[in-house]
Design an enzyme around this catalytic site. Structure first.
Site, mmCIF file in Angstrom:
data_model
loop_
_atom_site.group_PDB
_atom_site.id
_atom_site.type_symbol
_atom_site.label_atom_id
_atom_site.label_comp_id
_atom_site.label_asym_id
_atom_site.label_seq_id
_atom_site.Cartn_x
_atom_site.Cartn_y
_atom_site.Cartn_z
ATOM 1 N N CYS A 100 0.414 6.772 -3.347
ATOM 2 C CA CYS A 100 0.117 5.948 -4.429
ATOM 3 C C CYS A 100 -0.479 6.713 -5.628
ATOM 4 O O CYS A 100 -0.998 8.003 -5.484
ATOM 5 C CB CYS A 100 -1.354 5.126 -3.663
ATOM 6 S SG CYS A 100 -1.842 4.032 -4.991
ATOM 7 N N HIS A 142 2.287 -2.976 -0.310
ATOM 8 C CA HIS A 142 1.185 -1.929 -0.931
ATOM 9 C C HIS A 142 0.929 -2.651 -2.458
ATOM 10 O O HIS A 142 -0.348 -2.417 -2.700
ATOM 11 C CB HIS A 142 2.097 -0.445 -1.170
ATOM 12 C CG HIS A 142 1.234 0.531 -1.624
ATOM 13 N ND1 HIS A 142 0.905 1.572 -1.240
ATOM 14 C CD2 HIS A 142 0.882 0.652 -3.005
ATOM 15 C CE1 HIS A 142 0.262 2.323 -2.027
ATOM 16 N NE2 HIS A 142 0.281 1.897 -3.100
ATOM 17 N N GLU A 143 1.834 -2.860 -3.294
ATOM 18 C CA GLU A 143 1.498 -3.355 -4.487
ATOM 19 C C GLU A 143 0.486 -4.462 -4.476
ATOM 20 O O GLU A 143 -0.484 -4.644 -5.338
ATOM 21 C CB GLU A 143 2.714 -3.285 -5.411
ATOM 22 C CG GLU A 143 3.616 -2.349 -5.682
ATOM 23 C CD GLU A 143 2.691 -0.999 -6.094
ATOM 24 O OE1 GLU A 143 1.760 -1.243 -6.688
ATOM 25 O OE2 GLU A 143 3.056 0.030 -5.968
ATOM 26 N N HIS A 146 -3.167 -3.924 -3.720
ATOM 27 C CA HIS A 146 -3.779 -3.438 -5.183
ATOM 28 C C HIS A 146 -4.698 -4.621 -5.698
ATOM 29 O O HIS A 146 -5.526 -4.809 -6.456
ATOM 30 C CB HIS A 146 -3.067 -2.581 -6.068
ATOM 31 C CG HIS A 146 -2.751 -1.479 -5.842
ATOM 32 N ND1 HIS A 146 -3.656 -0.442 -5.761
ATOM 33 C CD2 HIS A 146 -1.319 -0.592 -5.474
ATOM 34 C CE1 HIS A 146 -3.089 0.618 -5.389
ATOM 35 N NE2 HIS A 146 -1.690 0.823 -5.269
HETATM 36 NI NI NI Z 1 -0.450 2.180 -4.883
#
Ligand code: NI
Length: 179
Positions: A100, A142-143, A146
């Site tokens: 990341c 993953h995104e 966030h």
């Molecule tokens: Ni990330």
């Protein structure tokens, strides 16, 4: 547009739930351009708006080319998702190493759903939806994490599988990563 500074783990904005944004909001084109420029400049696979200090629900990922940081993975087309909602398809999970841009120099092994469905808006204010699997599904999960203030390290169940890229490379635990 411009390359923006990427916030690193420890910045409180990375732990906040981001706000929805209207798909026709006039700030969206500039934000998407900055996310894309910053992702490309940093050699990232994806980037979420909170990582550049804008706490709204927008992510970008994919470059349409093989990423040298993930050389074994097939290219993912450049994609913008506004207000994404993801749903797991099936129970299957798989573990793989993730990085990341907000945790520079580190990699960790994270279990993610193998297959997901997603729905969102694109950068033109049009509804989009689809299915993704494998690495593509991992990037989207993953995104989107966030946007809920969650970093991959918070998803890890075994912190022995978390470390500095150089050490992991030297130990043969991950393939060499271009710096
Ligand atoms: Ni990330």
């Amino acid at each position: 547009m411009s390359v923006r500074a990427v916030l690193r783990m420890g910045h409180p904005l990375l732990n906040q739930v981001a706000a929805e944004i209207a798909p026709d909001d006039p700030v969206l084109p500039g934000l998407v351009a900055d996310l894309r420029d910053t992702m490309l400049a940093c050699g990232g696979m994806g980037l979420a708006a909170p990582q550049i200090g804008v706490s709204v629900r927008v992510v970008v990922f994919g470059t349409g080319a093989v990423n040298p940081r993930y050389p074994e993975q097939a290219p993912i087309p450049f994609t913008v998702l506004v207000n994404p909602v993801i749903t797991p398809l099936g129970e299957a999970m798989e573990s793989a190493w993730e990085g990341c841009l907000s945790l520079p120099g580190l990699r960790g092994r994270v279990a993610r759903c193998c297959r997901i469905h997603y729905r969102a808006w694109n950068e033109h204010g049009e509804p989009v939806n689809g299915e993704a699997e494998g690495f593509h599904a991992r990037v989207i999960q993953h995104e989107c994490d966030h946007l809920n203030g969650v970093l991959y390290s918070q998803r890890m169940d075994d912190l022995r599988q978390f470390g500095f890229i150089e050490e992991l490379e030297q130990a043969g635990r991950i393939a060499p990563v271009p710096s």
